[in-house]
Design an enzyme around this catalytic site. Structure first.
Site, PDB file in Angstrom:
ATOM      1  N   LYS A 111       0.750  -1.107  -0.150  1.00 27.35           N
ATOM      2  CA  LYS A 111      -0.197   0.033  -0.111  1.00 27.35           C
ATOM      3  C   LYS A 111       0.847   1.159   0.017  1.00 27.35           C
ATOM      4  O   LYS A 111       0.585   2.319  -0.644  1.00 27.35           O
ATOM      5  CB  LYS A 111      -0.991  -0.126   1.106  1.00 27.35           C
ATOM      6  CG  LYS A 111      -2.098  -1.006   0.817  1.00 27.35           C
ATOM      7  CD  LYS A 111      -3.153  -0.699   1.851  1.00 27.35           C
ATOM      8  CE  LYS A 111      -4.353  -1.825   1.471  1.00 27.35           C
ATOM      9  NZ  LYS A 111      -5.452  -1.787   2.172  1.00 27.35           N
ATOM     10  N   LYS A 193      -5.224 -10.047  -6.698  1.00 29.47           N
ATOM     11  CA  LYS A 193      -6.316 -10.662  -6.046  1.00 29.47           C
ATOM     12  C   LYS A 193      -7.609  -9.803  -6.019  1.00 29.47           C
ATOM     13  O   LYS A 193      -7.538  -8.702  -6.375  1.00 29.47           O
ATOM     14  CB  LYS A 193      -6.064 -10.767  -4.424  1.00 29.47           C
ATOM     15  CG  LYS A 193      -6.354  -9.550  -3.805  1.00 29.47           C
ATOM     16  CD  LYS A 193      -6.245  -9.958  -2.221  1.00 29.47           C
ATOM     17  CE  LYS A 193      -6.302  -8.392  -1.664  1.00 29.47           C
ATOM     18  NZ  LYS A 193      -6.568  -8.389  -0.061  1.00 29.47           N
ATOM     19  N   LYS A 196     -11.481  -4.546  -3.443  1.00 25.70           N
ATOM     20  CA  LYS A 196     -12.492  -3.255  -3.616  1.00 25.70           C
ATOM     21  C   LYS A 196     -11.845  -2.247  -4.340  1.00 25.70           C
ATOM     22  O   LYS A 196     -12.216  -1.416  -4.859  1.00 25.70           O
ATOM     23  CB  LYS A 196     -12.939  -3.033  -2.313  1.00 25.70           C
ATOM     24  CG  LYS A 196     -12.115  -2.925  -1.175  1.00 25.70           C
ATOM     25  CD  LYS A 196     -12.808  -3.195   0.117  1.00 25.70           C
ATOM     26  CE  LYS A 196     -11.731  -3.326   1.105  1.00 25.70           C
ATOM     27  NZ  LYS A 196     -12.171  -4.250   2.300  1.00 25.70           N
TER      28      LYS A 196
HETATM   29  P1  AMP Z   1     -11.393  -6.972   3.557  1.00 28.65           P
HETATM   30  O1  AMP Z   1     -12.593  -6.724   3.025  1.00 28.65           O
HETATM   31  O2  AMP Z   1     -10.210  -6.469   2.696  1.00 28.65           O
HETATM   32  O3  AMP Z   1     -11.280  -6.365   4.949  1.00 28.65           O
HETATM   33  O4  AMP Z   1     -11.201  -8.477   3.915  1.00 28.65           O
HETATM   34  C1  AMP Z   1     -12.014  -9.307   4.666  1.00 28.65           C
HETATM   35  C2  AMP Z   1     -11.557 -10.601   4.985  1.00 28.65           C
HETATM   36  O5  AMP Z   1     -11.714 -10.926   3.343  1.00 28.65           O
HETATM   37  C3  AMP Z   1     -10.240 -10.692   5.148  1.00 28.65           C
HETATM   38  O6  AMP Z   1      -9.828 -11.963   5.808  1.00 28.65           O
HETATM   39  C4  AMP Z   1      -9.368 -11.071   3.879  1.00 28.65           C
HETATM   40  O7  AMP Z   1      -8.298 -12.113   3.891  1.00 28.65           O
HETATM   41  C5  AMP Z   1     -10.426 -11.731   2.843  1.00 28.65           C
HETATM   42  N1  AMP Z   1     -10.557 -11.251   1.589  1.00 28.65           N
HETATM   43  C6  AMP Z   1     -10.401 -10.182   0.960  1.00 28.65           C
HETATM   44  N2  AMP Z   1     -10.138 -10.208  -0.203  1.00 28.65           N
HETATM   45  C7  AMP Z   1     -10.097 -11.643  -0.428  1.00 28.65           C
HETATM   46  C8  AMP Z   1      -9.975 -12.369  -1.804  1.00 28.65           C
HETATM   47  N3  AMP Z   1      -9.987 -11.828  -3.014  1.00 28.65           N
HETATM   48  N4  AMP Z   1      -9.980 -13.848  -1.850  1.00 28.65           N
HETATM   49  C9  AMP Z   1     -10.195 -14.398  -0.536  1.00 28.65           C
HETATM   50  N5  AMP Z   1     -10.408 -13.574   0.550  1.00 28.65           N
HETATM   51  C10 AMP Z   1     -10.353 -12.325   0.610  1.00 28.65           C
END
Ligand code: AMP
Ligand code: TRP
Length: 328
Positions: A111, A193, A196
């Site tokens: 980041k 990956k 958002k």
């Molecule tokens: P975040 O929305 O970034 O706070 O992520 C929430 C949870 O979703 C965390 O445990 C991340 O590791 C998981 N996560 C976010 N993006 C992905 C993705 N593309 N694939 C699998 N898990 C994800």
């Protein structure tokens, strides 16, 4: 019963990656563990967030937690900022964290590499706050996607360091990543990956996406020109990603899907993937509308925060006593 805790940081809308990598698994765990699920709204503000938009994302995330099947009778659902011990222990753990280890965190490196100025100190100390989230509740397990594993390992190191210095205080947490779907990839660039930060592009399917838009994103997913359906992440990342999404959402093993599709074209596979994804989204969206209409979210968060405050305050006091900052 073992304890489990996880959080989601809704700086944008929740998407298929967060659902498959995290949210869906929380729901499966709530029967077998004492589960704490919270919205990490303090972690959201390491970058500027437009306040009205942030508010909406937070509300939507709670509604989606419930829509995906988290049951407030079985697990504790709360907002991080409603439980002051998180920020308080966060500070104390920041003071146990070394600059070197925090600068080795992949998420910080990635980041901060993306922008040259305006990187906040919060982005750097983010993992110490995350460690506080986990250690306050003596969580044995922390279900996360691949990208967060390193932060849970840091929490474990900080817990061990603290225990060594001040005596047994924290349980050492373990990350739990799903076997399938720990890293769902972007549909428009399957080497990255799904995230958002993809913004409005075609790579990310949001849980609240219009179903036709979601179908289009799957149908135009980037694949390859090898013309064979195989689970081979290295040479066929796009197809492998679709297979993982299908398998995770339908519980059909990947080999079985691959067998069914021998000799078939990518279009057919995409069509089935789109059907499965749209069925899942339709179910979630129907429940989401019910939750929003029910007006129950505020009460659920209030009760969740009450329970979380009781447990976390006790732990915070214990830590302050051990460190000598609490005098009576
Ligand atoms: P975040 O929305 O970034 O706070 O992520 C929430 C949870 O979703 C965390 O445990 C991340 O590791 C998981 N996560 C976010 N993006 C992905 C993705 N593309 N694939 C699998 N898990 C994800
Ligand atoms: N950092 C996590 C993410 O980006 C969210 C999070 C904050 C979290 N605190 C946590 C996850 C504690 C698990 C446990 O998704």
């Amino acid at each position: 019963m073992k304890r489990m805790l996880s959080g989601i940081k809704p700086t944008g809308q929740l998407h298929l990656g967060s659902y498959i990598g995290a949210l869906r698994n929380f729901v499966n765990f709530q029967d077998d563990y004492e589960l704490f699920c919270f919205i990490a709204n303090l972690h959201c503000v390491t970058f500027y967030q437009e306040p009205q938009q942030l508010k909406k994302n937070l509300k939507d995330s709670i509604a989606l937690y419930l829509a995906c099947g988290l049951d407030p009778q079985k697990c504790t659902i709360f907002l991080q900022s409603d439980v002051p011990a998180h920020a308080q222990l966060g500070w104390l753990l920041t003071c146990q964290s070394y600059m070197g280890e925090l600068s080795r965190m992949t998420q910080f490196k990635e980041k901060s590499a993306k922008q040259t100025d305006g990187i906040t100190a919060g982005l750097f100390t983010y993992p110490s706050l995350m460690a506080a989230d986990i250690l306050l509740y003596d969580a044995d397990y922390v279900p996360v996607g691949d990208d967060q594993k390193q932060h849970v390992e840091l929490a474990r190191n900080l817990a061990a360091r603290f225990n060594n210095r001040y005596g047994e205080t924290f349980v050492l947490p373990e990350p739990v990543t799903p076997k399938i779907g720990a890293r769902i990839m972007s549909l428009s660039d399957p080497t990255k990956k799904m995230s958002k930060s993809d913004g409005i592009n075609k790579g990310c399917i949001y849980l609240l996406d219009d179903l036709n838009a979601a179908r289009k994103k799957i149908m135009s997913a980037v694949t390859d020109n090898l013309a064979k359906i195989n689970y081979d992440k290295e040479n066929q990342p796009g197809i492998s990603n679709l297979l993982e999404i299908m398998s995770a959402l339908s519980d059909e093993p990947i080999e079985s899907i691959v067998n069914r599709y021998q000799g078939c074209g990518y279009g057919q596979l995409k069509k089935e993937a789109a059907d499965i994804v749209c069925d899942t989204l339709a179910q979630i969206q129907e429940k989401y509308n019910e939750v929003i209409a029910s007006g129950k979210m505020e009460e659920i968060l209030k009760q969740g925060a009450e329970k979380a405050n009781k447990i976390s305050y006790k732990k915070l006091k214990k830590v302050q006593k051990k460190m000598g900052v609490d005098i009576f």
